[in-house]
Design a protein around this motif. Structure first.
Motif, PDB file in Angstrom:
ATOM      1  N   VAL A  26       0.833  -1.204   0.000  1.00 54.05           N
ATOM      2  CA  VAL A  26       0.000   0.000   0.000  1.00 54.05           C
ATOM      3  C   VAL A  26       0.868   1.254   0.000  1.00 54.05           C
ATOM      4  O   VAL A  26       0.651   2.185  -0.776  1.00 54.05           O
ATOM      5  CB  VAL A  26      -0.951   0.019   1.222  1.00 54.05           C
ATOM      6  N   LEU A  27       1.881   1.271   0.872  1.00 55.22           N
ATOM      7  CA  LEU A  27       2.649   2.497   1.115  1.00 55.22           C
ATOM      8  C   LEU A  27       4.000   2.562   0.407  1.00 55.22           C
ATOM      9  O   LEU A  27       4.681   3.581   0.495  1.00 55.22           O
ATOM     10  CB  LEU A  27       2.873   2.652   2.623  1.00 55.22           C
ATOM     11  N   LEU A  86      -5.382   4.980   9.774  1.00 56.07           N
ATOM     12  CA  LEU A  86      -4.466   5.659   8.870  1.00 56.07           C
ATOM     13  C   LEU A  86      -5.264   6.309   7.751  1.00 56.07           C
ATOM     14  O   LEU A  86      -6.250   5.748   7.271  1.00 56.07           O
ATOM     15  CB  LEU A  86      -3.472   4.666   8.255  1.00 56.07           C
ATOM     16  N   ASP A  87      -4.833   7.494   7.323  1.00 50.30           N
ATOM     17  CA  ASP A  87      -5.334   8.120   6.104  1.00 50.30           C
ATOM     18  C   ASP A  87      -4.234   7.972   5.070  1.00 50.30           C
ATOM     19  O   ASP A  87      -3.119   8.479   5.259  1.00 50.30           O
ATOM     20  CB  ASP A  87      -5.626   9.612   6.318  1.00 50.30           C
ATOM     21  N   GLY A  91      -4.950  11.691  -2.661  1.00 48.74           N
ATOM     22  CA  GLY A  91      -5.654  12.753  -3.379  1.00 48.74           C
ATOM     23  C   GLY A  91      -5.308  14.148  -2.913  1.00 48.74           C
ATOM     24  O   GLY A  91      -6.021  15.103  -3.225  1.00 48.74           O
ATOM     25  N   THR A  92      -4.208  14.299  -2.201  1.00 50.93           N
ATOM     26  CA  THR A  92      -3.831  15.602  -1.654  1.00 50.93           C
ATOM     27  C   THR A  92      -3.753  16.659  -2.758  1.00 50.93           C
ATOM     28  O   THR A  92      -3.097  16.462  -3.772  1.00 50.93           O
ATOM     29  CB  THR A  92      -2.483  15.509  -0.920  1.00 50.93           C
ATOM     30  N   GLY A  93      -4.462  17.756  -2.544  1.00 47.33           N
ATOM     31  CA  GLY A  93      -4.441  18.865  -3.493  1.00 47.33           C
ATOM     32  C   GLY A  93      -5.411  18.717  -4.650  1.00 47.33           C
ATOM     33  O   GLY A  93      -5.574  19.645  -5.443  1.00 47.33           O
ATOM     34  N   LEU A  94      -6.057  17.576  -4.777  1.00 45.84           N
ATOM     35  CA  LEU A  94      -7.005  17.358  -5.874  1.00 45.84           C
ATOM     36  C   LEU A  94      -8.420  17.597  -5.379  1.00 45.84           C
ATOM     37  O   LEU A  94      -8.732  17.359  -4.210  1.00 45.84           O
ATOM     38  CB  LEU A  94      -6.879  15.925  -6.406  1.00 45.84           C
ATOM     39  N   GLU A 140      -9.824  -0.467   9.721  1.00 44.26           N
ATOM     40  CA  GLU A 140     -10.281   0.622   8.878  1.00 44.26           C
ATOM     41  C   GLU A 140      -9.142   1.575   8.531  1.00 44.26           C
ATOM     42  O   GLU A 140      -8.253   1.821   9.332  1.00 44.26           O
ATOM     43  CB  GLU A 140     -11.390   1.418   9.577  1.00 44.26           C
ATOM     44  N   PHE A 141      -9.212   2.102   7.311  1.00 42.87           N
ATOM     45  CA  PHE A 141      -8.344   3.192   6.888  1.00 42.87           C
ATOM     46  C   PHE A 141      -9.082   3.975   5.822  1.00 42.87           C
ATOM     47  O   PHE A 141     -10.104   3.518   5.309  1.00 42.87           O
ATOM     48  CB  PHE A 141      -6.971   2.687   6.404  1.00 42.87           C
ATOM     49  N   CYS A 142      -8.604   5.159   5.515  1.00 45.79           N
ATOM     50  CA  CYS A 142      -9.248   5.989   4.507  1.00 45.79           C
ATOM     51  C   CYS A 142      -8.286   6.293   3.371  1.00 45.79           C
ATOM     52  O   CYS A 142      -7.110   6.565   3.606  1.00 45.79           O
ATOM     53  CB  CYS A 142      -9.716   7.311   5.103  1.00 45.79           C
TER      54      CYS A 142
END
Length: 144
Positions: A26-27, A86-87, A91-94, A140-142
């Motif tokens: 994922v990361l 965790l987030d 999509g940061t800035g979008l 859960e995570f987002c």
């Protein structure tokens, strides 16, 4: 008072190695074996009989910027909603359709790794859209 410069996030789980591999994917993290061992298998073989098998695993950001993640086996299963999650900031800035398309593309990639899509939270007056998901053990995570 001294300020804390580093921290790790610890996951209680049934299968630490499996969950660590998921989060590495994922990361983009790496899962180096414990110091002094070439592989996690070498480390496991060094443990006394009856204590072998992955009781824990970890992964780290290769750039050294993000926190270390630690996964430890616990006997009990997950029974309630996480109080911390965790987030995953893809999509940061979008905004708008561009943000949704980016979130959906990442969601598709993570579902192929074993994640579960829970629901889409659409943008409102205060927040942009995000997708609530669960990892391979239901944490859960987002996607944010």
């Amino acid at each position: 008072m001294a300020s804390i410069k580093q921290f790790q996030v610890t996951f209680d789980c049934a299968e630490p190695e499996r969950v660590a591999r998921f989060w590495c994917e994922v990361l983009g993290y790496a899962a180096p074996p414990p110091e002094g061992f070439a592989t996690w298998d070498d480390f496991d073989r060094s443990r006394p009989p009856g204590h072998q098998g992955p009781a824990f695993a970890s992964c780290a950001d290769p750039s050294g910027v993000g926190p270390r993640l630690f996964f430890q086996r616990v006997p009990e299963g997950k029974v309630a909603k996480n109080r911390l999650h965790l987030d995953v900031r893809v999509g940061t800035g979008l905004v708008g359709e561009e943000r949704l398309a980016t979130l959906e593309a990442e969601c598709t990639r993570l579902v192929a790794l074993g994640a579960v899509r829970v629901r889409l939270l659409t943008a409102d007056d205060d927040n942009e859209s995000c997708i609530v998901m669960q990892d391979i053990e239901g944490n859960e995570f987002c996607l944010d």
